[in-house]
Scaffold this motif. Sequence first.
Motif, short mmCIF file in Angstrom:
data_model
loop_
_atom_site.label_atom_id
_atom_site.label_comp_id
_atom_site.label_asym_id
_atom_site.label_seq_id
_atom_site.Cartn_x
_atom_site.Cartn_y
_atom_site.Cartn_z
N ILE A 1 8.48 62.98 34.27
CA ILE A 1 7.59 63.00 35.43
C ILE A 1 7.73 61.71 36.23
N GLY A 2 7.98 61.85 37.52
CA GLY A 2 7.96 60.72 38.43
C GLY A 2 6.56 60.60 39.01
N ALA A 3 5.89 59.49 38.73
CA ALA A 3 4.49 59.33 39.14
C ALA A 3 4.28 57.99 39.84
N PRO A 4 4.63 57.89 41.13
CA PRO A 4 4.39 56.65 41.85
C PRO A 4 2.89 56.41 42.04
N ILE B 1 14.49 72.48 34.36
CA ILE B 1 13.53 73.11 35.26
C ILE B 1 13.04 72.00 36.18
N TYR B 2 13.33 72.12 37.46
CA TYR B 2 13.00 71.04 38.39
C TYR B 2 11.94 71.46 39.40
N ARG B 3 10.93 70.61 39.53
CA ARG B 3 9.90 70.83 40.53
C ARG B 3 9.74 69.56 41.37
N ASP B 4 9.96 69.71 42.67
CA ASP B 4 9.73 68.64 43.62
C ASP B 4 8.39 68.92 44.29
N LEU B 5 7.35 68.24 43.83
CA LEU B 5 6.00 68.56 44.29
C LEU B 5 5.74 68.11 45.72
N ALA B 6 6.59 67.23 46.26
CA ALA B 6 6.45 66.85 47.67
C ALA B 6 7.05 67.92 48.57
N ALA B 7 8.21 68.46 48.17
CA ALA B 7 8.88 69.48 48.98
C ALA B 7 8.22 70.85 48.82
N SER B 8 7.75 71.15 47.61
CA SER B 8 7.11 72.44 47.33
C SER B 8 5.84 72.20 46.54
N PRO B 9 4.76 71.83 47.23
CA PRO B 9 3.51 71.48 46.52
C PRO B 9 2.91 72.67 45.79
N VAL B 10 2.31 72.36 44.65
CA VAL B 10 1.52 73.34 43.92
C VAL B 10 0.17 73.47 44.62
N VAL C 1 -3.17 54.74 37.00
CA VAL C 1 -2.10 55.72 36.80
C VAL C 1 -1.82 55.90 35.30
N GLN C 2 -1.44 54.84 34.63
CA GLN C 2 -1.14 54.95 33.21
C GLN C 2 -2.38 55.33 32.40
N ASN C 3 -3.51 54.73 32.74
CA ASN C 3 -4.75 55.05 32.02
C ASN C 3 -5.09 56.54 32.14
N TYR C 4 -4.98 57.04 33.36
CA TYR C 4 -5.30 58.46 33.60
C TYR C 4 -4.31 59.37 32.89
N LEU C 5 -3.02 59.07 33.03
CA LEU C 5 -2.01 59.94 32.42
C LEU C 5 -2.03 59.86 30.90
N GLU C 6 -2.42 58.72 30.35
CA GLU C 6 -2.62 58.64 28.90
C GLU C 6 -3.68 59.64 28.46
N ALA C 7 -4.78 59.68 29.19
CA ALA C 7 -5.88 60.57 28.82
C ALA C 7 -5.50 62.04 28.98
N VAL C 8 -4.78 62.36 30.03
CA VAL C 8 -4.46 63.76 30.31
C VAL C 8 -3.25 64.25 29.51
N VAL D 1 -2.45 58.61 40.98
CA VAL D 1 -1.27 59.47 41.10
C VAL D 1 -1.31 60.23 42.42
N PRO D 2 -0.18 60.70 42.94
CA PRO D 2 -0.18 61.54 44.13
C PRO D 2 -1.03 62.79 43.92
N SER D 3 -1.69 63.26 44.97
CA SER D 3 -2.55 64.44 44.84
C SER D 3 -1.75 65.66 44.42
N THR D 4 -0.46 65.69 44.76
CA THR D 4 0.38 66.83 44.37
C THR D 4 0.56 66.88 42.85
N LEU D 5 0.68 65.71 42.24
CA LEU D 5 0.80 65.67 40.77
C LEU D 5 -0.53 66.05 40.13
N LYS D 6 -1.63 65.59 40.71
CA LYS D 6 -2.95 65.97 40.21
C LYS D 6 -3.12 67.49 40.29
N ALA D 7 -2.65 68.11 41.36
CA ALA D 7 -2.75 69.57 41.50
C ALA D 7 -1.97 70.28 40.41
N TRP D 8 -0.78 69.75 40.08
CA TRP D 8 0.02 70.34 38.99
C TRP D 8 -0.73 70.23 37.67
#
Length: 216
Positions: free
Chosen positions: A93-96, A40-49, A153-160, A102-109
Motif C-alpha cells: 500500500i502506498g499511503a502518502p 492485483i493493482y488498484r490506483d485509487l486516485a485514477a479509479s476511486p472506490v 498515518v502510521q498510528n491509524y494504519l497500525e490500528a486498522v 491518509v488520503p480520503s481514497t485510501l480511507k474509502a477503500w
Amino acid sequence: MATLLHIDSSVFPGEASSSRAVTAAFREAWRKHHPQGTVIYRDLAASPVAHITADAWSAGCTDPFDRTPEQSAAFAERQTLIEELERADAVLIGAPMYNYSVPSTLKAWLDSVLLMGRTAGAAPSAQGTPAVVVASRGGSYAAGTPREGFEFVQNYLEAVLRGTLGLDLDFIVPELTMAPRNPAMSELVPLYEASRKRAFEDATTKAGRLAERLAA
C-alpha cells in the motif's frame, strides 16, 4: 503462484510521487521472485472506490437474502474489494501523508474492506497476510521531532491493518520529500536523500524476504 495486492493512493503520477516510486520498486523486485505470479493493482486516485453509504454499510450486517436491491447493488463493490484482499498472499500500500492523515481514497477503500464477522472480528479472514505500507511524508514526524504528535498515518494504519484486519504489518517511511522543492528546507536535503535511498533499499529487501517467506 503468489498474488500481490498493490494499492496506490497518491494524487501525483509516477516519479512525481515518492510513495508510487517506492511501491513500484517493491513491485519490480517482487516480480523478479514471482514472474508467473499475479498482481492485483488498484490506483485509487485514477479509479476511486466509492465512499461508504448507508446501503453499503447496512448490507454488510444484513443476510444476503434479506437485502434490498439498493443494498445488494451497494455491497457489490465491497464484495469485490474484500475478495481481492482475501485472495492476496501479500499486500502493498502506498499511503502518502495528506494533512497529517491518509488520503480520503485510501480511507474509502479501508471502509469498504472492513466487515465485522468476516475481515474483522474474532477471526479476520486475511489474518496473518504480510502487508508493507509505504508511508511517505513531506516533513518528518519521527519520535523526537517537533511534529511527532501530528503523526496519524502510521498510528491509524497500525490500528486498522494490524489491530483490526490482523495483517502482519511493516512500514517503509520515505520522509522530508518536500525538502528539494521548499527553499526553507534546503538544509534537510541530505537527510531527504538518505531517507529516499533507504526507502528504495528497504523496498527491494522486504520484497525479497517476503518472496522467500512465501516460498518456504
